[in-house]
Motif scaffolding. Sequence first.
Motif, short mmCIF file in Angstrom:
data_model
loop_
_atom_site.label_atom_id
_atom_site.label_comp_id
_atom_site.label_asym_id
_atom_site.label_seq_id
_atom_site.Cartn_x
_atom_site.Cartn_y
_atom_site.Cartn_z
N SER A 24 12.15 -3.19 -2.26
CA SER A 24 11.03 -2.29 -2.00
C SER A 24 11.45 -1.11 -1.14
O SER A 24 10.98 0.02 -1.34
CB SER A 24 9.88 -3.05 -1.32
OG SER A 24 10.25 -3.48 -0.02
N ILE A 25 12.37 -1.35 -0.18
CA ILE A 25 12.81 -0.25 0.68
C ILE A 25 13.61 0.76 -0.13
O ILE A 25 13.45 1.98 0.00
CB ILE A 25 13.61 -0.78 1.89
CG1 ILE A 25 13.58 0.23 3.05
CG2 ILE A 25 15.03 -1.13 1.53
CD1 ILE A 25 12.35 0.18 3.87
N GLY A 26 14.49 0.25 -1.03
CA GLY A 26 15.24 1.17 -1.89
C GLY A 26 14.34 1.89 -2.87
O GLY A 26 14.51 3.08 -3.14
N GLY A 27 13.36 1.16 -3.43
CA GLY A 27 12.45 1.78 -4.39
C GLY A 27 11.61 2.88 -3.78
O GLY A 27 11.43 3.95 -4.37
N VAL A 28 11.11 2.65 -2.58
CA VAL A 28 10.30 3.68 -1.90
C VAL A 28 11.14 4.91 -1.59
O VAL A 28 10.67 6.05 -1.74
CB VAL A 28 9.68 3.09 -0.61
CG1 VAL A 28 9.23 4.19 0.33
CG2 VAL A 28 8.50 2.20 -0.96
N GLY A 29 12.39 4.70 -1.18
CA GLY A 29 13.26 5.85 -0.90
C GLY A 29 13.48 6.70 -2.13
O GLY A 29 13.41 7.94 -2.07
N GLY A 75 0.82 -1.21 0.00
CA GLY A 75 0.00 0.00 0.00
C GLY A 75 0.85 1.26 0.00
O GLY A 75 0.53 2.23 -0.69
N VAL A 76 1.95 1.26 0.77
CA VAL A 76 2.86 2.41 0.78
C VAL A 76 3.45 2.61 -0.61
O VAL A 76 3.51 3.74 -1.13
CB VAL A 76 3.99 2.20 1.82
CG1 VAL A 76 4.99 3.35 1.76
CG2 VAL A 76 3.41 2.08 3.22
N VAL A 77 3.86 1.50 -1.23
CA VAL A 77 4.43 1.57 -2.58
C VAL A 77 3.40 2.10 -3.58
O VAL A 77 3.70 2.97 -4.41
CB VAL A 77 4.95 0.18 -3.03
CG1 VAL A 77 5.42 0.23 -4.48
CG2 VAL A 77 6.07 -0.30 -2.11
#
Length: 618
Positions: free
Chosen positions: A398-403, A228-230
């Motif tokens: 996903s953590i790198g992509g969101v950043g 959902g955040v993504v």
Amino acid sequence: MDKGTQPNAHRLLWAGFMAILVAGVGFSMRAGILGDWGQQFGFTQSDLGKITGGGLTGFGIIILIGSLLADRVGYGKLMICAFFMHVLSVIVTLTATPIFHSMGGLESEAAKNIAYQCLFWGTFIFAIGNGLAEAVVNPLTAVLFPKQKTHYLNILHAGWPGGLIVGGLLGFFMVDKVRWEIQITFFLIPALIYGAMLWRQKFPKDEAGAAGISYSNMLKELGLLGAGVVCILLTLFFKNDLGLSTVVATILGVALLVVFGFFTQFTLGPVLMAFLLIIHAMVGYVELGTDSWIVNITGAILASEGKGLALLVYASALMFTLRFFAGPIVHRISPLGLLLVSAAFGAIGLQFLGTFNTGVTIVLATTIFGIGKAFFWPTMLSVVSEQFPRGGAITIGSIGGVGMLSAGLLGSPGIGYKQDRVASEHLKESSPETYEQFKSKTENGFLFFDKIQGLDGAKVGDAEKKPVAERTAEEKSVVDASLKGARSALKMTALIALTMGIAYLLLIFYFQARGGYRPVEIGPATKQEGDEPSKQEWWPVRAENKKKATGGPSRLFYSPELRVSRIASVNFLPFAASIKDPSGRPCDRHPFRKFRPDTHSLESHRLLTYRTSSPFGP
């Protein structure tokens, strides 16, 4: 020094370092020529923020896509694609100038729009190459050095400030001497180096894939909450960068979330993972969003673009050095403790940068901010990899992509919008006539905030280049308003860094309540339905040839590495055999009778799936 899990571990690590260095060089070179773009094409600060933001956005989207494909397509193929995207980005970017002049230059709004598209999509394609590379090198480093993830991920990401140093130095010596079209090509040199280092190298599988974690269970580690955040950020991308309406963009975002839910049986997933994603969105805003503007802002404060580049190089040198010492620091305090201290330094440094005026105090503020942001990105990757190893490349990607999405969609354009808003409001209030003379022809907005007419970048650039004594009263007012906007944007960003610090403190309390921060290891206790047994989980066995009863040879084999397939594939087992544990106890219920002698392999017939809660019982 950790030798890694395979012989070429350090070669792969340094090749990944060079790949990230490419991203840093390109990013730094673009940050240094933003002023040239604004002056040549007449862009506002908001326009420039959207161009740099597009690069970061593309970076984030491709990290997300690449992390989903990495284990299936293969690390090597993704790195080949990354190289070709880096080359293509140069070609697209260089078309901006000839097309702009052929369509009438500054006198034509169409020429300005076409130049904007060339620069935006050239930056976006460059980001695709960066995203593919990062989708590979992050999980690759985690699986190569599983016992020291924080240390080696920080070393890997020292390539980013290393690239900023190289790009900043090149920009410092080339500013006002070499055209930006030449400067923008220099990142291809380290790209050729990483390509050569990776040529014909063998890559391991990611940590979760090697452990037999099923693809659906990897996705469940992200869960609907994390997805959902993504999807919220992707919805912003559809609306802002692709120009879709709010309704269409929202429908696409919701549709992606539903598709994700279908593949994960609508599993909510860990709340902790979603919380870490939100924090890393703030990391992207504070670290990369600020990096997009730091040369322009500090250059404006010090009245010298060259000095702004020098400060970028200095801050990057601090980051480069400190990232090599993350391992020893983490041995003394946990990764979360390191992140909490970093957030405090980051907030203080940004506040000082938005307040101080003199050269010495600006250097002090840059030092504090440089120390603060040094460990943010790689240490967050390490925390996610240590707490959610079952997610493999998906969770770390996903953590790198969101950043990156946050930096591109919120950080860079948000800081640009804040500068435009404060500068235009200040000038409109102090000198309405001057504002009418220097305002941009176009309006710019950000999220749900009101649209504004910022100051024309070409006109402001001309005023800033004049010596102070030669500026008119109107030009002095414009420069002062622009500087006020820059300072205000830095102070706003300091509040976000402070919010990050509060979030890290909450995480420390959370883990203390659970007995302290500890990395999660993949093992039998973490297995879920749908997972396959990994090679490392096979228990030691002994294969005994029963041809002994007919006078044939008898051979005993034992596998101390727990890899039964290496025993089972020998060709001297043409008849029935028995499997025994190291103590000699027969494993009679193992379906060994299904062995076909023509294949000389047990594992190919799923015969070695003998797994129970105890090593050798049925």
